[in-house]
Design an enzyme around this catalytic site. Structure first.
Site, PDB file in Angstrom:
ATOM      1  N   ASP A 166      -1.522  -0.886   6.164  1.00 30.00           N
ATOM      2  CA  ASP A 166      -1.649  -0.375   7.566  1.00 30.00           C
ATOM      3  C   ASP A 166      -3.450  -0.624   7.803  1.00 30.00           C
ATOM      4  OD1 ASP A 166      -2.307   1.948   5.615  1.00 30.00           O
ATOM      5  OD2 ASP A 166      -3.281   2.629   7.557  1.00 30.00           O
ATOM      6  N   ASP A 216       0.784  -1.140  -0.143  1.00 26.69           N
ATOM      7  CA  ASP A 216      -0.094  -0.015  -0.136  1.00 26.69           C
ATOM      8  C   ASP A 216       0.993   1.108  -0.019  1.00 26.69           C
ATOM      9  OD1 ASP A 216      -2.276   1.522   0.270  1.00 26.69           O
ATOM     10  OD2 ASP A 216      -2.379   1.508   2.392  1.00 26.69           O
ATOM     11  N   ASP A 276       0.037   4.853   1.581  1.00 27.49           N
ATOM     12  CA  ASP A 276      -0.137   5.883   2.635  1.00 27.49           C
ATOM     13  C   ASP A 276       0.108   4.946   3.932  1.00 27.49           C
ATOM     14  OD1 ASP A 276      -1.171   8.153   1.369  1.00 27.49           O
ATOM     15  OD2 ASP A 276      -2.883   7.050   0.720  1.00 27.49           O
TER      16      ASP A 276
END
Length: 584
Positions: free
Chosen positions: A422, A137, A139
């Site tokens: 996250d 990912d 961010d």
């Protein structure tokens, strides 16, 4: 402290902890456990208490065998009626004093700095040598952001509430509170409660907030029908949102929780009637506008140095993987121009050379479970092309799409793929449960929580808390009024210790991983949806790419008497553990 020293301390404790009172049924269980030697062979107990075909029971047991145990015949224990009467109050405080001394002796110098915040933790066995493909990912995975971004999101959404939704001007007076909320909390939409829930769906009393003020435990129990348990259908669906309760699982949600708290606080403090359901929707929409209208993207791109942290570590990780011949790919919900600028800042203008496939605006989690949206090709400026996608090629940028088409075009299936993200729900849940990829959760909070766990205050408080809890459990057999008063004092001290350990992490909600003794709802999902978890992807730099991660064999409750944490802290649930510690 050496193992021999621990055994000596524990042996002393065991000898002193023989209670000359009524028969305890746990003792016969402890003795029966000795019917298996450390090498797995069996033996037969002789009439004199020794083991046929084995060495005699340790001298500690022979010398200090409880007086009430007169003999063992055919597995039955007979209790002597001649057991002397004891002063339970004196006995209990004596045990308390000895336990406290033992706990102080057991914590050796330097033990409080053994946890490394750069460690990768394993929920499942993972052999990196079998992993050929690494996915990321963007961010809070490849790009880590400074906390000042949270304040910007909070303030902008707060202005939207006042300007767009006509909320009272008084809400503007609230400043962002950096350490108020924590990831993984639940929000009761109808009651306006922000709270922490454990792995068994129980609200942790003392962590329920209406606005900025805690809700008394009595009121919580009353409002939830005399219990603090949340029914499964109310807690959440597969992606963390139920009809009445929402769980906040990503780092970006912290400003939203804080804005919910201050908005509720304003209405309550000013005695203004309002509907918490409307407030939740308006705050959620205001936060969404910050992202949808591109405010956050604009702030970061205008001052990359201020907002993006540790970009050099991201570069080092990608170089390490690429130099080892691993294939890399990126799947993110962020737009191309935002990702492109951030990656150029961290990696350089050639950042796309590291990746075999780049997918932006993927619309996760729908990307992982929806087979409808096709891939679209973007040009180097981020403009949409009309080409039919027949393959996913290196050097090109793709938008949207779906995992089913991704798997068909690449053949990247199963445990040879390791994906990092996250958000436990949007990034990892589907990949782990439905597609069989390996998953790695990025949990930035680990760095702070590890520092707290490494302090002397936490180590001493936690160890004594465990020991005191063990005393409370064992001393329940004393039922006279004086004994009840002693236990009342101990329970009060235990509550104080729980508050101390909680406040070291966060005064309102404590650790994101635990509610007192139980794992949090967040921890449960972390263990379920991730094979590995770590503070940042830079933790990979501490391991060779042929390294195998093994999960620790943490004890189940029925295994606890055989584990060293029981021996070291003195939190023993049965006697004779000096002998039992030899059985593995």
């Amino acid at each position: 402290m050496s193992f021999r020293k621990i055994r000596q301390l524990n042996g002393a404790f065991v000898q002193k902890s023989i209670v000359k009172a009524r028969f305890n049924p746990f003792r016969s269980f402890a003795v029966s456990c000795l019917n298996v030697t450390s090498n797995g062979s069996t033996f037969k107990r002789g009439e004199n208490g020794t083991m046929a075909g084995s060495t005699p029971v340790s001298s500690a047991y022979q010398t200090h065998r409880p007086a009430e145990v007169s003999k063992l015949v055919s597995g039955r224990t007979y209790c002597s009626s001649a057991a002397p009467k004891i002063d339970s109050k004196t006995h209990m405080w004596s045990r308390y004093t000895e336990m406290k001394r033992l706990v102080q002796d057991v914590i050796p110098p330097g033990v409080c700095s053994i946890l490394n915040p750069s460690t990768i933790y394993a929920n499942n066995e993972v052999d990196l040598e079998l992993v050929d493909i690494y996915g990321f990912d963007y961010d809070y995975t490849l790009a880590l952001y400074s906390n000042c971004l949270d304040a910007m999101i909070f303030n902008t959404a707060k202005d939207f509430l006042v300007k767009q939704y006509k909320y009272p001007e008084g809400i503007r007076k609230y400043d962002y509170i950096p350490n108020f909320a924590a990831r993984g909390l639940h929000y009761d939409i109808q009651k306006g409660f922000l709270m922490k829930v454990d792995a068994f769906h129980y609200i942790e009393l003392g962590t329920v907030y209406r606005g900025l003020k805690p809700v008394p435990d009595e009121e919580v129990l009353k409002l939830y029908g005399g219990t603090h348990h949340l029914p499964l259908h109310e807690v959440s669906d597969f992606y963390g949102k139920g009809p009445k309760i929402k769980q906040f699982m990503d780092v970006f949600s912290i400003p939203e929780m804080t804005l919910l708290a201050v908005a509720n606080d304003y209405f309550i403090s000013n005695d203004i009637e309002y509907d918490p359901v409307h407030l939740y929707k308006d705050v959620s929409d205001a936060i969404g506008m910050v992202h949808i209208q591109g405010y956050m993207y604009k702030w970061v791109m205008q001052d990359l140095e201020k907002y993006i942290l540790r970009g050099e570590e991201t570069l080092a990780v990608l170089q390490c993987l690429a130099n080892s011949g691993k294939k890399l790919f990126l799947i993110t919900n962020s737009p191309f121009n935002f990702v492109d600028k951030g990656m150029k800042y961290m990696i350089g203008n050639n950042w796309r050379d590291f990746f075999d496939i780049v997918i932006v605006q993927a619309d996760k989690p729908h990307f992982f479970n929806d087979c409808v949206k096709p891939f679209r090709l973007l040009d180097s400026h981020g403009n949409l092309k009309w080409d039919k996608i027949k393959s996913l090629d290196k050097g090109k940028i793709y938008k949207q799409g779906n995992l089913f088409e991704f798997l068909r075009l690449t053949g990247w299936t199963g445990s040879k793929v390791l994906y990092f993200g996250d958000h436990l729900y949007s990034d990892l849940a589907d990949l782990m449960l439905r597609h069989g990829w390996r998953t790695g959760a990025i949990v930035p909070e680990l760095e702070v929580e590890t520092k707290v766990a490494n302090t002397q205050q936490f180590a001493q408080s936690l160890t004594w808390l465990q020991a005191l809890t063990g005393l409370l459990e064992r001393m329940q057999k004393h039922r006279d009024p004086e004994a009840k008063e002693v236990r009342k004092d101990w329970l009060k001290e235990r509550e104080e210790l729980l508050a101390v350990t909680k406040n070291l992490f966060n005064p309102q909600f404590g650790s994101i991983f635990r509610t007192c003794h139980n794992p949090t709802y967040f921890s449960r999902r972390l263990c379920r949806y991730s094979d590995l978890y770590m503070a940042s992807i830079s933790c990979l730099l501490n391991y060779d790419l042929s390294y195998t991660f093994y999960p620790r064999r943490t004890p189940l409750q029925h295994e606890a008497p055989l584990w060293m944490d029981q021996l070291c802290t003195g939190c023993m649930k049965t006697p004779f553990l000096e002998e039992m510690s030899q059985i593995r």
